[in-house]
Scaffold this active site. Structure first.
Site, mmCIF file in Angstrom:
data_model
loop_
_atom_site.group_PDB
_atom_site.id
_atom_site.type_symbol
_atom_site.label_atom_id
_atom_site.label_comp_id
_atom_site.label_asym_id
_atom_site.label_seq_id
_atom_site.Cartn_x
_atom_site.Cartn_y
_atom_site.Cartn_z
ATOM 1 N N CYS A 22 -2.283 -0.586 7.517
ATOM 2 C CA CYS A 22 -1.496 0.638 7.440
ATOM 3 C C CYS A 22 -1.562 1.424 8.740
ATOM 4 O O CYS A 22 -0.554 1.994 9.176
ATOM 5 C CB CYS A 22 -1.964 1.488 6.265
ATOM 6 S SG CYS A 22 -1.587 0.723 4.664
ATOM 7 N N CYS B 18 -6.057 1.745 5.900
ATOM 8 C CA CYS B 18 -6.694 0.500 6.334
ATOM 9 C C CYS B 18 -6.098 0.094 7.685
ATOM 10 O O CYS B 18 -5.161 0.722 8.190
ATOM 11 C CB CYS B 18 -6.470 -0.588 5.291
ATOM 12 S SG CYS B 18 -4.752 -1.167 5.183
ATOM 13 N N HIS C 205 0.868 -1.176 0.000
ATOM 14 C CA HIS C 205 0.000 0.000 0.000
ATOM 15 C C HIS C 205 0.904 1.225 0.000
ATOM 16 O O HIS C 205 2.036 1.187 0.513
ATOM 17 C CB HIS C 205 -0.888 0.014 1.235
ATOM 18 C CG HIS C 205 -1.930 -1.052 1.239
ATOM 19 N ND1 HIS C 205 -3.015 -1.008 2.087
ATOM 20 C CD2 HIS C 205 -2.060 -2.188 0.527
ATOM 21 C CE1 HIS C 205 -3.778 -2.076 1.883
ATOM 22 N NE2 HIS C 205 -3.205 -2.809 0.945
ATOM 23 N N GLU D 102 1.024 3.812 1.818
ATOM 24 C CA GLU D 102 1.489 4.190 3.150
ATOM 25 C C GLU D 102 2.666 3.321 3.599
ATOM 26 O O GLU D 102 3.659 3.818 4.133
ATOM 27 C CB GLU D 102 0.371 4.051 4.190
ATOM 28 C CG GLU D 102 -0.851 4.885 3.917
ATOM 29 C CD GLU D 102 -1.949 4.101 3.200
ATOM 30 O OE1 GLU D 102 -1.672 3.488 2.138
ATOM 31 O OE2 GLU D 102 -3.078 4.103 3.702
#
Length: 143
Positions: free
Chosen positions: A79, A76, A46, A48
């Site tokens: 993360c 999410c 992701h 992040e």
């Protein structure tokens, strides 16, 4: 947030879900990334997570004290957990994610008593553009 939105657009052009992340310390950009799950075949890539990894490497520290994460979508739960472990001071995000978010929705990671670090969180910065990018990306895949 402008740079994060641009990274999200670049991610969409590469076939990734349009999410971009930038980590700053003061006025300095420490690291940036777009989603890279499909391109790297890594479900944890992701934006992040990739930005956190790059920032830690650049600073030579696993803790990102004094840093702010700017991201185009509410993080999410995975993360959010990484954000807490990295000890980021603040999270600024654009669009809320009622289905997959882990900060204001879902697991609400930073609200759990087992979360040992709670960054300052503020959402809605650049929300309209981020939501439009996401909506356009997924609409294009449904047709």
């Amino acid at each position: 947030m402008r740079r994060a939105l641009d990274l999200a657009a670049e991610s969409a052009a590469a076939g990734e879900v349009p999410v971009g992340a930038v980590i700053t310390r003061g006025d300095e950009v420490i690291a940036e990334a777009g989603n890279a799950m499909r391109g790297t075949l890594d479900p944890t890539a992701h934006a992040e997570i990739v930005a956190i990894r790059r920032a830690a490497e650049r600073l030579g520290e696993p803790r990102l004290d004094g840093c702010t994460l700017w991201v185009t979508l509410e993080p999410c739960a995975m993360c959010a957990g990484a954000i807490a472990l990295a000890r980021l001071d603040a999270v600024r995000f654009a669009a809320e994610d009622p289905k997959g978010g882990g900060v204001l929705h879902g697991a609400r990671v930073f609200s759990q008593p087992t979360c040992h670090h709670r960054p300052d969180v503020l959402g809605g910065i650049g929300e309209a553009e981020a939501a439009r990018q996401l909506r356009n990306f997924f609409e294009a895949r449904r047709t």
